[in-house]
Design a protein around this motif. Structure first.
Motif, PDB file in Angstrom:
ATOM      1  N   MET A  57      -8.638  14.658  21.294  1.00  0.00           N
ATOM      2  CA  MET A  57      -9.213  15.958  20.949  1.00  0.00           C
ATOM      3  C   MET A  57      -9.191  16.158  19.438  1.00  0.00           C
ATOM      4  O   MET A  57     -10.175  16.609  18.843  1.00  0.00           O
ATOM      5  N   ARG A  61     -12.511  16.420  16.954  1.00  0.00           N
ATOM      6  CA  ARG A  61     -12.737  17.593  16.099  1.00  0.00           C
ATOM      7  C   ARG A  61     -12.817  17.219  14.623  1.00  0.00           C
ATOM      8  O   ARG A  61     -13.615  17.767  13.885  1.00  0.00           O
ATOM      9  N   VAL A  90      -9.283  18.410  30.088  1.00  0.00           N
ATOM     10  CA  VAL A  90      -9.865  19.436  29.217  1.00  0.00           C
ATOM     11  C   VAL A  90     -10.873  20.329  29.936  1.00  0.00           C
ATOM     12  O   VAL A  90     -11.044  21.486  29.590  1.00  0.00           O
ATOM     13  N   ARG A  92     -14.164  19.456  30.253  1.00  0.00           N
ATOM     14  CA  ARG A  92     -15.504  19.075  29.804  1.00  0.00           C
ATOM     15  C   ARG A  92     -15.461  17.664  29.243  1.00  0.00           C
ATOM     16  O   ARG A  92     -14.393  17.152  28.936  1.00  0.00           O
ATOM     17  N   TYR A  97     -17.056  18.518  24.388  1.00  0.00           N
ATOM     18  CA  TYR A  97     -15.942  19.060  23.604  1.00  0.00           C
ATOM     19  C   TYR A  97     -16.252  18.984  22.115  1.00  0.00           C
ATOM     20  O   TYR A  97     -16.037  19.946  21.379  1.00  0.00           O
ATOM     21  N   GLN A 100     -18.873  21.580  21.067  1.00  0.00           N
ATOM     22  CA  GLN A 100     -18.328  22.933  21.061  1.00  0.00           C
ATOM     23  C   GLN A 100     -17.364  23.131  19.889  1.00  0.00           C
ATOM     24  O   GLN A 100     -17.390  24.162  19.244  1.00  0.00           O
ATOM     25  N   MET A 115      -8.006  25.512  22.653  1.00  0.00           N
ATOM     26  CA  MET A 115      -8.500  24.381  23.438  1.00  0.00           C
ATOM     27  C   MET A 115      -7.399  23.464  23.940  1.00  0.00           C
ATOM     28  O   MET A 115      -7.679  22.405  24.465  1.00  0.00           O
TER      29      MET A 115
END
Length: 119
Positions: A57, A61, A90, A92, A97, A100, A115
């Motif tokens: 994640m 990001r 998560v 999704r 992810y 978003q 998140m």
């Protein structure tokens, strides 16, 4: 149990199995699996998957690396397993992810809190 969990936190991208983790905790594999679940509320395998997804994640990001590169960097053996596990944790896909997270454009600390995957 804490030593084994710390080892998983440090070496999440390495192939770790229950017998190796049990040796770190100085107990039998069966006792390790039962005690880990009773102590931390999830199996060692699920904990390790969640740690890998949390790292993925962050990379999704904060970097523009491909999803496949991230998959292998965090320790998954195949993109299919990575996508399925990511979606399970998560809610999704990695691609959704990333879209978003980029669209939010809010400080990282807020994004991480909002998140964070559930156990």
């Amino acid at each position: 149990m804490l030593r084994a969990r710390d080892a998983m936190d440090r070496a999440y991208a390495q192939p770790l199995d229950v017998p190796a983790l049990a040796r770190i905790a100085h107990v039998s594999p069966a006792h390790f699996a039962r005690t880990f679940r009773a102590t931390f509320g999830e199996t060692p395998h699920r904990y390790l998957q969640r740690r890998r997804v949390e790292r993925a994640m962050f990379l999704l990001r904060e970097t523009d690396r491909s999803i496949t590169d991230i998959c292998f960097e965090v320790g998954f053996g195949s993109p299919g397993t990575f996508s399925r596990t990511f979606r399970d944790v998560v809610g999704r896909s990695p691609r959704e992810y990333r879209k978003q997270a980029v669209a939010l454009d809010v400080p990282t600390c807020f994004t991480m809190a909002w998140m964070r995957p559930s156990a």
